[in-house]
Design an enzyme around this catalytic site. Structure first.
Site, short mmCIF file in Angstrom:
data_model
loop_
_atom_site.label_atom_id
_atom_site.label_comp_id
_atom_site.label_asym_id
_atom_site.label_seq_id
_atom_site.Cartn_x
_atom_site.Cartn_y
_atom_site.Cartn_z
CG HIS A 101 -2.02 -1.04 1.10
ND1 HIS A 101 -3.01 -1.19 2.05
CD2 HIS A 101 -2.26 -1.98 0.15
CE1 HIS A 101 -3.82 -2.17 1.69
NE2 HIS A 101 -3.39 -2.67 0.55
CD GLU A 103 -1.79 4.10 3.41
OE1 GLU A 103 -2.97 4.30 3.74
OE2 GLU A 103 -1.47 3.29 2.50
NE ARG A 241 -11.55 1.83 -26.83
CZ ARG A 241 -11.41 1.54 -28.11
NH1 ARG A 241 -10.27 1.03 -28.55
NH2 ARG A 241 -12.41 1.75 -28.96
CB THR A 253 -21.10 -1.56 -31.43
OG1 THR A 253 -22.06 -0.61 -30.98
CG2 THR A 253 -19.75 -0.88 -31.58
CG ASP A 257 -18.45 0.62 -35.86
OD1 ASP A 257 -18.92 0.91 -36.97
OD2 ASP A 257 -18.77 1.20 -34.80
CG LEU A 261 -14.12 -2.78 -28.40
CD1 LEU A 261 -15.23 -3.53 -27.67
CD2 LEU A 261 -14.49 -1.31 -28.56
NE ARG A 264 -5.80 -0.13 -32.49
CZ ARG A 264 -7.10 -0.07 -32.18
NH1 ARG A 264 -7.59 -0.87 -31.24
NH2 ARG A 264 -7.90 0.78 -32.79
CD GLU A 356 -15.08 2.66 -26.48
OE1 GLU A 356 -15.08 2.97 -27.69
OE2 GLU A 356 -14.06 2.33 -25.86
N GLY A 358 -23.82 0.68 -28.92
CA GLY A 358 -24.33 1.79 -29.71
C GLY A 358 -25.53 2.47 -29.07
#
Length: 427
Positions: A101, A103, A241, A253, A257, A261, A264, A356, A358
């Site tokens: 953690h 701390e 992303r 979608t 397309d 996803l 890049r 994202e 549709g």
């Protein structure tokens, strides 16, 4: 668990006089000096209660915390700074889930420099944890802090986790450590918006991302949508992303397309790619099914989807997640109810979802109120007739329209990015 007691934590540091050395407060005086956090986790001490150096150190802690983006979930992002007499002695951040953690990182850095943290101040973006339990990889930070000789702890927000939620502050108080909270509390809410959303609402943080024209269209009537925005906006989407645990789209979608996803155009790791496809009707040629990290492709389907098709996808290394769909779920995207979908994703450790598209997906999340943040990239184009960003529901009056809070705008390339948050009646 190792070092799970105050004595074990204290052994890592030089001995000190807890009540007086370096001006340390006694337990009674520390109790009276504590500036308590408001119950809604949005405030605490007035801004004037903090010095310029306090602000500098907390800003540094926030900067450090951001370094863990994309690697700490389901844990929160946390940064920490140890300082004394106007000088930073050590700093650290939570680097990855299961790791040390913030701390402990900061206090270890002090020791590594040959210094002692006794009598110092600890600046932490979130209330230190104070519990052990199943699945917790690190010992309580409160015990480590008590054993270190830290004089004062400053935090931005209380941790809403039910095992903490003020108990960390009380444990420090009981040991004679002064605690102040609320320093840049709003920044803390933004930093850990996903973690806080899950703790408060029991589901992942849902961010809707829409790219549209000036007249509110996300695609031409024939479905063409490449590209409404320019590359600078697409780079920002890739950064979103990289900070999200999962990206979610509908079957439509993917068919329109054929997206990957992945991340890049920016630095960051690939999120889980979730597709709502109740009947498992995606073509075998879909890019999502052939990426090197196939295990990150997750197809959410109806529980009664074709068993052979489920197995074929699993044999390809794709994750298939059946969800029970009630008879009245026909109005949901892909015939799947959103609340159970989010619950199923949550059970897999997913704490943030970037939606994202549709149009049907956007509209259903908005209609059902299962969203937290809306990010709309508005491009300088006018489509005329085209596919609108949302549909399928209508407010009876302007006053009953969905209204966003904490809105902001900024320019990205030629686009305007408009962002706002869901205004919940209970917060």
């Amino acid at each position: 668990m190792k070092q799970s007691s105050a004595a074990a934590a204290e052994s890592a540091f030089p001995a000190f006089d807890r009540e007086r050395q370096n001006g340390m407060l006694t337990a009674a005086s520390a109790e009276s000096a504590v500036l308590r956090h408001d119950s809604d986790n949005s405030g605490g001490a007035a801004e004037g209660a903090f010095s310029a150096f306090d602000r500098q150190c907390m800003k540094r802690a926030f900067s450090l915390a951001r370094r863990g983006e994309g690697r700490t979930s389901p844990n929160p992002l946390v940064g920490a700074v140890v300082a004394r007499d106007g000088r930073i002695l050590g700093e650290g951040w939570h680097r990855s889930y299961g790791g040390k953690h913030a701390e402990r990182e900061a206090l270890d850095a002090v020791l590594a420099a040959g210094l002692s943290p006794a009598g110092s101040d600890l600046y932490c973006t979130l209330e230190p944890c104070c519990f052990t339990g199943h699945g917790k990889h690190q010992p309580p930070c409160t015990e480590l802090i008590v054993g270190s000789g830290v004089r004062r702890v400053l935090i931005a927000n209380r941790d809403p986790h039910p095992a903490v939620n003020g108990e960390g502050v009380r444990a420090l108080q009981a040991a004679g450590i002064a605690v102040q909270s609320g320093l840049f509390a709003e920044k803390g809410e933004e930093l850990n918006e996903a973690f806080f959303a899950f703790q408060r609402r029991g589901r992942p943080f849902v961010q809707l991302k829409i790219a549209q024209t000036l007249d509110g269209k996300i695609a031409a009537l024939n479905g063409n949508a490449r590209w409404i925005t320019d590359e600078s906006a697409r780079e920002e989407v890739h950064r979103l992303r990289g900070r999200s645990d999962a990206v979610l789209v509908g079957r439509g979608t993917v068919l329109a397309d054929d997206p990957e996803l992945t991340v890049r155009l920016a630095k960051g790791r690939n999120p889980v790619r979730a597709v709502l496809d109740s009947r498992l009707s995606l073509p075998d040629s879909a890019k999502l099914l052939s990426l090197p990290d196939k295990e990150k492709t997750l197809i959410v389907c109806a529980a009664d989807a074709d068993a052979e098709r489920m197995q074929r996808l699993r044999d390809r290394g794709v994750t298939v997640l059946p969800v029970a769909a009630p008879p009245d779920s026909s109005g949901s995207p892909a015939g799947l109810p959103l609340a159970p979908v989010l619950a199923a994703l949550s059970e897999r450790g997913i704490r943030s979802v970037l939606v994202e598209g549709g149009r049907g997906i956007f509209s259903s999340f908005l209609k059902e109120g299962l969203w937290d943040k809306l990010s709309v990239f508005i491009a300088p184009r006018i489509m005329g007739d085209g596919i609108p960003a949302v549909s399928g529901f209508a407010a009876e009056t302007v006053q009953k329209a969905i209204r966003l809070g904490a809105v902001s705008t900024r320019r990205i390339g030629d686009q305007l990015l408009f962002e706002g948050f869901h205004v919940y009646r209970d917060h």
